[in-house]
Design a protein around this motif. Structure first.
Motif, PDB file in Angstrom:
ATOM      1  N   GLU A  27       0.708  -1.199  -0.006  1.00  0.00           N
ATOM      2  CA  GLU A  27      -0.080   0.138   0.001  1.00  0.00           C
ATOM      3  C   GLU A  27       0.788   1.378   0.109  1.00  0.00           C
ATOM      4  O   GLU A  27       1.973   1.305   0.350  1.00  0.00           O
ATOM      5  CB  GLU A  27      -1.003   0.099   1.175  1.00  0.00           C
ATOM      6  CG  GLU A  27      -2.092  -0.785   1.078  1.00  0.00           C
ATOM      7  CD  GLU A  27      -2.936  -0.676   0.020  1.00  0.00           C
ATOM      8  OE1 GLU A  27      -3.519   0.469   0.111  1.00  0.00           O
ATOM      9  OE2 GLU A  27      -3.457  -1.731  -0.784  1.00  0.00           O
ATOM     10  N   VAL A  28       0.176   2.433  -0.512  1.00  0.00           N
ATOM     11  CA  VAL A  28       0.909   3.571  -0.578  1.00  0.00           C
ATOM     12  C   VAL A  28       0.110   4.681   0.637  1.00  0.00           C
ATOM     13  O   VAL A  28      -1.180   4.682   0.546  1.00  0.00           O
ATOM     14  CB  VAL A  28       0.815   4.409  -1.895  1.00  0.00           C
ATOM     15  CG1 VAL A  28       1.383   5.741  -2.025  1.00  0.00           C
ATOM     16  CG2 VAL A  28       1.368   3.409  -2.999  1.00  0.00           C
ATOM     17  N   TYR A  29       1.074   5.420   1.334  1.00  0.00           N
ATOM     18  CA  TYR A  29       0.561   6.282   2.141  1.00  0.00           C
ATOM     19  C   TYR A  29       1.008   7.785   1.890  1.00  0.00           C
ATOM     20  O   TYR A  29       2.333   7.742   1.797  1.00  0.00           O
ATOM     21  CB  TYR A  29       1.019   5.901   3.369  1.00  0.00           C
ATOM     22  CG  TYR A  29       0.244   4.631   4.012  1.00  0.00           C
ATOM     23  CD1 TYR A  29      -0.957   4.545   4.842  1.00  0.00           C
ATOM     24  CD2 TYR A  29       0.864   3.397   3.543  1.00  0.00           C
ATOM     25  CE1 TYR A  29      -1.510   3.346   4.990  1.00  0.00           C
ATOM     26  CE2 TYR A  29       0.334   2.291   4.096  1.00  0.00           C
ATOM     27  CZ  TYR A  29      -0.933   1.863   4.883  1.00  0.00           C
ATOM     28  OH  TYR A  29      -1.340   0.978   5.277  1.00  0.00           O
ATOM     29  N   ASN A  30       0.061   8.802   1.836  1.00  0.00           N
ATOM     30  CA  ASN A  30       0.593  10.173   1.662  1.00  0.00           C
ATOM     31  C   ASN A  30       1.063  10.685   3.163  1.00  0.00           C
ATOM     32  O   ASN A  30       0.420  10.241   4.375  1.00  0.00           O
ATOM     33  CB  ASN A  30      -0.486  11.037   1.409  1.00  0.00           C
ATOM     34  CG  ASN A  30      -0.817  10.882   0.035  1.00  0.00           C
ATOM     35  OD1 ASN A  30      -0.148  10.607  -0.801  1.00  0.00           O
ATOM     36  ND2 ASN A  30      -2.052  11.388  -0.333  1.00  0.00           N
ATOM     37  N   ILE A  31       2.200  11.222   3.313  1.00  0.00           N
ATOM     38  CA  ILE A  31       3.018  11.774   4.658  1.00  0.00           C
ATOM     39  C   ILE A  31       2.788  13.317   4.434  1.00  0.00           C
ATOM     40  O   ILE A  31       3.758  13.754   3.584  1.00  0.00           O
ATOM     41  CB  ILE A  31       4.002  10.864   4.859  1.00  0.00           C
ATOM     42  CG1 ILE A  31       3.852   9.363   4.745  1.00  0.00           C
ATOM     43  CG2 ILE A  31       4.529  11.325   6.360  1.00  0.00           C
ATOM     44  CD1 ILE A  31       2.887   8.831   5.793  1.00  0.00           C
ATOM     45  N   ALA A  32       2.277  13.936   5.227  1.00  0.00           N
ATOM     46  CA  ALA A  32       2.257  15.542   5.042  1.00  0.00           C
ATOM     47  C   ALA A  32       1.701  16.060   6.289  1.00  0.00           C
ATOM     48  O   ALA A  32       1.192  15.266   7.077  1.00  0.00           O
ATOM     49  CB  ALA A  32       1.505  15.840   3.772  1.00  0.00           C
ATOM     50  N   GLY A  33       2.177  17.221   6.453  1.00  0.00           N
ATOM     51  CA  GLY A  33       1.472  18.306   7.494  1.00  0.00           C
ATOM     52  C   GLY A  33       0.278  18.549   7.358  1.00  0.00           C
ATOM     53  O   GLY A  33      -0.640  17.979   6.809  1.00  0.00           O
ATOM     54  N   GLU A  34      -0.160  19.317   8.474  1.00  0.00           N
ATOM     55  CA  GLU A  34      -1.662  19.530   8.777  1.00  0.00           C
ATOM     56  C   GLU A  34      -2.450  20.427   7.403  1.00  0.00           C
ATOM     57  O   GLU A  34      -3.413  19.982   6.980  1.00  0.00           O
ATOM     58  CB  GLU A  34      -2.068  20.539   9.774  1.00  0.00           C
ATOM     59  CG  GLU A  34      -1.705  19.566  11.201  1.00  0.00           C
ATOM     60  CD  GLU A  34      -2.676  18.823  11.512  1.00  0.00           C
ATOM     61  OE1 GLU A  34      -3.672  18.602  10.858  1.00  0.00           O
ATOM     62  OE2 GLU A  34      -2.622  18.100  12.578  1.00  0.00           O
ATOM     63  N   LYS A  35      -1.835  21.385   6.687  1.00  0.00           N
ATOM     64  CA  LYS A  35      -2.388  22.262   5.749  1.00  0.00           C
ATOM     65  C   LYS A  35      -1.253  22.859   4.898  1.00  0.00           C
ATOM     66  O   LYS A  35      -0.132  22.942   5.178  1.00  0.00           O
ATOM     67  CB  LYS A  35      -3.289  23.130   6.394  1.00  0.00           C
ATOM     68  CG  LYS A  35      -2.490  24.148   7.257  1.00  0.00           C
ATOM     69  CD  LYS A  35      -3.512  25.155   7.859  1.00  0.00           C
ATOM     70  CE  LYS A  35      -2.618  26.296   8.587  1.00  0.00           C
ATOM     71  NZ  LYS A  35      -3.468  27.350   9.243  1.00  0.00           N
ATOM     72  N   PRO A  36      -1.761  23.140   3.776  1.00  0.00           N
ATOM     73  CA  PRO A  36      -0.675  23.581   2.713  1.00  0.00           C
ATOM     74  C   PRO A  36      -0.411  25.175   3.117  1.00  0.00           C
ATOM     75  O   PRO A  36      -1.378  25.948   3.668  1.00  0.00           O
ATOM     76  CB  PRO A  36      -1.582  23.553   1.440  1.00  0.00           C
ATOM     77  CG  PRO A  36      -2.829  23.733   1.876  1.00  0.00           C
ATOM     78  CD  PRO A  36      -3.121  23.013   3.177  1.00  0.00           C
ATOM     79  N   TYR A  37       0.803  25.577   2.849  1.00  0.00           N
ATOM     80  CA  TYR A  37       1.230  26.860   2.922  1.00  0.00           C
ATOM     81  C   TYR A  37       1.742  27.540   1.632  1.00  0.00           C
ATOM     82  O   TYR A  37       2.342  26.677   1.052  1.00  0.00           O
ATOM     83  CB  TYR A  37       2.124  27.177   4.119  1.00  0.00           C
ATOM     84  CG  TYR A  37       1.656  26.887   5.366  1.00  0.00           C
ATOM     85  CD1 TYR A  37       1.273  28.087   6.256  1.00  0.00           C
ATOM     86  CD2 TYR A  37       1.760  25.558   5.928  1.00  0.00           C
ATOM     87  CE1 TYR A  37       0.910  27.902   7.547  1.00  0.00           C
ATOM     88  CE2 TYR A  37       1.089  25.403   7.203  1.00  0.00           C
ATOM     89  CZ  TYR A  37       0.787  26.396   7.928  1.00  0.00           C
ATOM     90  OH  TYR A  37       0.453  26.203   9.456  1.00  0.00           O
ATOM     91  N   SER A  38       1.589  28.795   1.274  1.00  0.00           N
ATOM     92  CA  SER A  38       1.985  29.261  -0.090  1.00  0.00           C
ATOM     93  C   SER A  38       3.322  29.640   0.388  1.00  0.00           C
ATOM     94  O   SER A  38       3.860  29.866   1.328  1.00  0.00           O
ATOM     95  CB  SER A  38       1.327  30.548  -0.378  1.00  0.00           C
ATOM     96  OG  SER A  38       1.545  31.658   0.349  1.00  0.00           O
ATOM     97  N   ILE A  39       4.301  29.606  -0.601  1.00  0.00           N
ATOM     98  CA  ILE A  39       5.792  30.103  -0.324  1.00  0.00           C
ATOM     99  C   ILE A  39       6.011  31.435   0.234  1.00  0.00           C
ATOM    100  O   ILE A  39       6.687  31.890   0.948  1.00  0.00           O
ATOM    101  CB  ILE A  39       6.520  29.945  -1.795  1.00  0.00           C
ATOM    102  CG1 ILE A  39       6.624  28.510  -2.218  1.00  0.00           C
ATOM    103  CG2 ILE A  39       7.809  30.534  -1.503  1.00  0.00           C
ATOM    104  CD1 ILE A  39       7.053  27.647  -1.189  1.00  0.00           C
TER     105      ILE A  39
END
Length: 296
Positions: free
Chosen positions: A223-235
Motif C-alpha cells: 500500500e501507498v500512504y501520503n505523509i504530510a503536515g496539517e495544511k498547505p502554505y504558500s511560499i
C-alpha cells in the motif's frame, strides 16, 4: 534490531538513524555520499552506534531485520541528469527489492508527492492517477510500481510512503525553509521562485521519522500512504512567517524551475487511520530549524 538505512547520511535518513540509534538498535547506513553528508552521522559512528558502508547496498552482505530505503537523487538534479535519475531512483530500488526478496526482509520505501504532478483534486488521495512533471516524479513512480509488483509476485513486505516537503535539521540549503532562514540570517532578501503563490504541505522531519517507523509496524504491505503536515502554505506565507520572526530583508523574485508544481495538498486520511498525527506546527518547526542552523 539490526536496521539498514539506504541514504542514511542524507537529510531524512540521518534523522531516522539518530532516532533509531537512540532506541538501542544496531544501525547500518549505506550511502554513496552523492547526496548525503557523512557529518550528519559522524557522532553516531564515533559512539559505535552506527556502521557506515559506502558500497552499493545490493552488494553488501548485511543481513538486517528491516530496510528503510531512502536513497535517491533529488528532483532539482533530475532535470539536468534524467538518465542518472532513472538509475538512482528506479534501478537502485529494484536492487534493494531483490536484496530484500532473497533475504526475506521487510522494506519501507520513501517515494514523493511529485508523482501526482499538478492534480486537480484536493486534498489529493493516494489513488489519484499519477501524472508527474519531472524525471524525478517519473522515476519515483516507476519505483513504486516495482514495489507493488514485488509484493504481488513474491509476497514481499514492502510499504510505500509518499513524502511531502519535509524540512528541518540536517536539511541542505536547497530546501525552501532552510534557504529562507539562511538568507535572513545573512541579512539578504529571500529568493522566491515565481510569484510565491505556489503552495506546499510541509512536514517537519521528526514527524516524518515517527511515521516511517509506524509504517514499518502497522503499514499494509503493497500500500501507498501520503505523509504530510496539517495544511498547505504558500511560499509567500512561509517567507512572511520567517520575516516576521527574524527580520524582513525583502524578497528577490526569480523564475521558477522546470518541473516546479503549483499546488500540493494531499489527503492524509489513510495514514491517520493508523493513528498518526503531525505534532510540530509550522512556526515551531521553523524555530527548531533556525536553532539548528544557528548552532550548526
Amino acid at each position: 534490531m539490526k536496521i539498514l538505512i539506504t541514504g542514511g547520511a542524507g537529510f531524512v535518513g540521518s534523522n531516522l538513524a539518530h532516532f533509531l540509534a537512540g532506541k538501542g538498535h544496531e544501525i547500518h547506513v549505506v550511502d554513496d555520499l552523492s547526496e548525503g553528508n557523512i557529518q550528519n552521522i559522524e557522532d553516531l559512528i564515533a559512539a559505535g552506534k552506527c556502521k557506515f558502508h559506502r558500497e552499493n547496498a545490493f552488494h553488501t552482505e548485511i543481513k538486517s531485520d528491516i530496510i528503510y530505503h531512502l536513497a535517491c537523487q533529488k528532483m532539482i538534479y533530475s532535470i539536468r541528469k534524467p538518465r542518472e535519475d532513472l538509475y538512482a531512483n528506479t534501478a537502485t530500488t529494484v536492487n534493494i527489492l531483490e536484496l530484500a526478496r532473497k533475504q526475506d526482509i521487510p522494506v519501507v520505501f520513501t517515494s514523493t508527492g511529485s508523482v501526482y504532478g499538478n492534480p486537480t483534486v484536493f486534498p489529493t488521495p493516494e489513488d489519484y492517477p499519477p501524472d508527474p512533471e519531472s524525471p524525478y516524479g517519473v522515476s519515483k513512480w516507476a519505483a513504486e510500481e516495482y514495489c507493488k509488483l514485488y509484493h504481488k509476485m513474491y509476497g514481499l513486505n514492502v510499504v510505500i510512503a509518499r513524502l511531502f516537503s519535509v524540512y528541518g535539521p540536517r536539511q541542505r540549503f536547497i530546501g525552501v525553509i532552510p534557504k529562507f532562514i539562511k538568507q535572513t540570517l545573512e541579512g539578504k532578501p529571500m529568493t522566491v521562485e515565481g510569484d510565491g503563490t505556489q503552495s506546499r504541505t510541509f512536514t517537519y522531519v521528526d514527524d516524518c521519522v515517527e511515521v516511517l517507523i509506524l509504517l514499518s509496524e502497522k503499514g499494509v504491505p503493497g500500500e501507498v500512504y501520503n505523509i504530510a503536515g496539517e495544511k498547505p502554505y504558500s511560499i509567500a506565507q512561509i517567507s512572511k512567517t520567517i520575516a516576521d520572526l527574524y527580520g524582513d530583508y525583502g524578497i528577490k523574485f526569480v523564475s521558477r524551475k522546470k518541473g516546479d508544481l503549483d499546488q500540493i495538498h494531499p489527503s492524509t486520511e489513510k495514514i491517520r487511520a493508523l493513528g498518526w498525527r503531525p505534532k510540530i506546527d509550522m512556526e515551531t518547526g521553523i524555530r527548531k530549524t533556525m536553532e539548528w542552523i544557528k548552532n550548526g
